[in-house]
Design an enzyme around this catalytic site. Structure first.
Site, PDB file in Angstrom:
ATOM      1  N   ASP A 162      -7.624  27.049   0.475  1.00  0.00           N
ATOM      2  CA  ASP A 162      -7.815  26.848  -0.965  1.00  0.00           C
ATOM      3  C   ASP A 162      -8.371  28.114  -1.590  1.00  0.00           C
ATOM      4  O   ASP A 162      -8.980  28.953  -0.912  1.00  0.00           O
ATOM      5  CB  ASP A 162      -8.802  25.697  -1.230  1.00  0.00           C
ATOM      6  N   SER A 235      -5.374  10.716  -1.003  1.00  0.00           N
ATOM      7  CA  SER A 235      -6.363  10.354  -2.021  1.00  0.00           C
ATOM      8  C   SER A 235      -6.680  11.466  -3.011  1.00  0.00           C
ATOM      9  O   SER A 235      -7.388  11.225  -3.988  1.00  0.00           O
ATOM     10  CB  SER A 235      -7.664   9.924  -1.336  1.00  0.00           C
ATOM     11  N   MET A 236      -6.184  12.683  -2.788  1.00  0.00           N
ATOM     12  CA  MET A 236      -6.559  13.798  -3.648  1.00  0.00           C
ATOM     13  C   MET A 236      -6.138  13.551  -5.095  1.00  0.00           C
ATOM     14  O   MET A 236      -4.976  13.318  -5.383  1.00  0.00           O
ATOM     15  CB  MET A 236      -5.915  15.090  -3.145  1.00  0.00           C
ATOM     16  N   GLU A 277      -6.230   3.908   4.916  1.00  0.00           N
ATOM     17  CA  GLU A 277      -5.739   5.111   5.589  1.00  0.00           C
ATOM     18  C   GLU A 277      -5.296   4.740   6.994  1.00  0.00           C
ATOM     19  O   GLU A 277      -5.957   3.961   7.691  1.00  0.00           O
ATOM     20  CB  GLU A 277      -6.854   6.154   5.648  1.00  0.00           C
ATOM     21  N   MET A 278      -4.155   5.247   7.400  1.00  0.00           N
ATOM     22  CA  MET A 278      -3.619   4.948   8.725  1.00  0.00           C
ATOM     23  C   MET A 278      -3.334   6.255   9.463  1.00  0.00           C
ATOM     24  O   MET A 278      -3.251   7.321   8.843  1.00  0.00           O
ATOM     25  CB  MET A 278      -2.348   4.098   8.609  1.00  0.00           C
ATOM     26  N   TYR A 297      -1.007  12.909  -8.811  1.00  0.00           N
ATOM     27  CA  TYR A 297      -2.196  13.648  -9.219  1.00  0.00           C
ATOM     28  C   TYR A 297      -2.550  13.273 -10.651  1.00  0.00           C
ATOM     29  O   TYR A 297      -1.683  13.220 -11.524  1.00  0.00           O
ATOM     30  CB  TYR A 297      -1.957  15.155  -9.096  1.00  0.00           C
ATOM     31  N   LYS A 312       1.420  16.214   1.373  1.00  0.00           N
ATOM     32  CA  LYS A 312       2.287  15.062   1.107  1.00  0.00           C
ATOM     33  C   LYS A 312       3.634  15.522   0.566  1.00  0.00           C
ATOM     34  O   LYS A 312       4.686  15.018   0.969  1.00  0.00           O
ATOM     35  CB  LYS A 312       1.606  14.071   0.151  1.00  0.00           C
ATOM     36  N   LEU A 313       3.618  16.511  -0.330  1.00  0.00           N
ATOM     37  CA  LEU A 313       4.868  16.996  -0.902  1.00  0.00           C
ATOM     38  C   LEU A 313       5.715  17.730   0.136  1.00  0.00           C
ATOM     39  O   LEU A 313       6.944  17.653   0.125  1.00  0.00           O
ATOM     40  CB  LEU A 313       4.584  17.892  -2.106  1.00  0.00           C
ATOM     41  N   GLN A 315       5.736  16.995   3.325  1.00  0.00           N
ATOM     42  CA  GLN A 315       6.316  15.933   4.158  1.00  0.00           C
ATOM     43  C   GLN A 315       7.492  15.263   3.458  1.00  0.00           C
ATOM     44  O   GLN A 315       8.526  14.999   4.078  1.00  0.00           O
ATOM     45  CB  GLN A 315       5.245  14.901   4.491  1.00  0.00           C
TER      46      GLN A 315
END
Length: 392
Positions: A162, A235-236, A277-278, A297, A312-313, A315
């Site tokens: 970051d 969760s972000m 969450e898994m 978001y 996530k994006l 993936q």
């Protein structure tokens, strides 16, 4: 309190020198169920040599911040091996923080200096024995001077997960990084957009996040019944308002929300299912067999580099899933469909487009082995150059 004194730059007895030793300094913990890029890189390092993961910025204060490492509290301050990696969660009475008050910066500097001086026997020994020391963005760079004093021959790698301004690190950390950055062996940027926040130099390298290519085979059978299914993971900056509107506007779409960190809202339609969450691999079948993915978001005021670093994006794209996301993170990915957070009309338009979008990937994705190869030897790969023709 320090565990012991400086161990010097000599290798400790009993260490197998035939394979390299890697040390990762991070505010994550390798044993945590939630995985970030630093976990996957460390997993690859463990295949190549001895990997050690030292977890920073954890103290009694952490219980008040919802630190995800709280589940590991009983394992703090001792070495434990997990999946082939030596792990150490360093717990102190207090840890330095960013007070966000300019008048308190002198006190912050004292706290950060104390924290480095408090480094104990385990960290100092691991620094002495390391061939490569990896500092993840955050608090880790404040230990650079100590590492070079203990082991001046070690290669040093900065993993820019970051931008430091984006994650609100203290002024002391930013000033330290600006000073030491030119001395780093390699500064790895997962997005070229991060280059503008870095001290310019030949050690800047573009190395995108990777993906586990075996996920496609591991996806298994669909968890869904018949019909149309949309999925969101993580969760972000999660925006529940997206689903309040979308679930009512599109009652024939079943929305699956995985690991958002929030309970289901009463305002959600009956076509919304919220999951805890898994494990990472368990989520893949939900992604692989969905009609489209969502990165909800809650703000358009997100850093531009997130277009390249959102796991996530990444993936979604790898699994050939069209993605609905704010315009700010569409980037140059033509498999993403943008909307404006809070704008119902744009959300509706984006979902309608996603329903008709082809399932394909916008680019080839590196696996984590290829990423780690580039982190350790960026000079061997032309695609790591930040600017065409620039030296590495």
């Amino acid at each position: 309190m320090p565990e012991g004194q400086d161990v010097g730059d000599a290798r400790a007895a009993g260490v197998d020198d035939s394979r390299p030793t890697y040390l990762v300094l991070s505010a994550h913990d390798y044993r945590s169920p939630r995985k970030a890029n630093i976990h996957f890189i460390t997993e690859e390092l463990a295949r190549r040599g001895r990997a050690r993961f030292f977890s920073l910025r954890y103290s009694r204060l952490s219980r008040y911040t919802g630190d995800p490492r709280l589940s590991l509290d009983a394992q703090a301050n001792r070495v434990e091996q997990h999946e082939g990696v030596d792990c150490f969660l360093w717990k102190t009475l207090l840890h330095p923080i960013n007070t966000r008050r300019p008048l308190l910066r002198p006190a912050e500097s004292v706290m950060f200096s104390w924290y480095v001086g408090a480094a104990g026997k385990t960290l100092r020994q691991w620094m002495a024995e390391a061939d490569v020391i990896i500092f993840e963005s955050g608090i880790a760079p404040i230990f650079f001077d100590l590492a070079k004093r203990i082991n001046p021959s070690a290669e040093t790698v900065y993993i820019a997960s970051d931008d430091l301004d984006t994650i609100n690190v203290a002024d002391y950390v930013k000033r330290t990084f600006q000073r030491i950055a030119p001395q780093m062996t390699t500064i790895r940027l997962p997005s070229k957009a991060l280059a503008k926040a870095m001290p310019s130099g030949p050690n800047l390298c573009f190395i995108p996040h990777g993906i586990d290519h075996s996920l496609v085979e591991a996806a298994g059978e669909s968890p869904y019944g018949s019909g149309t299914h949309a999925v969101s993971v993580g969760s972000m900056l999660f925006d529940p308002d997206f689903f309040i509107y979308a679930s009512k506007r599109f009652p024939d779409i079943h929305f699956h929300i995985i690991g958002c960190g929030q309970p289901a809202r009463e305002e959600y339609g009956a076509n919304v299912t919220v999951y805890d969450e898994m494990p990472h691999r368990d989520t893949i079948r939900y992604l692989k067999h969905a009609t489209f993915g969502i990165a909800p978001y809650r703000s358009s005021q997100v850093p531009d580099y997130l277009a390249d670093t959102s796991m996530k994006l990444i993936q979604y794209d790898f699994l050939e899933l069209p993605a609905v996301c704010p315009w700010a993170v569409v980037g140059d990915y033509d498999t993403r469909i943008g909307y404006t957070p809070g704008d119902d009309a744009s959300i509706e338009k984006a979902i309608l487009q996603a329903l008709d979008a082809p399932h394909r990937s916008s680019r080839k994705h590196l696996d984590w082995k290829a990423v780690t190869d580039r982190v350790l030897q960026p000079q061997d790969y032309d695609d790591t150059r930040i600017r065409e023709g620039a030296p590495i």
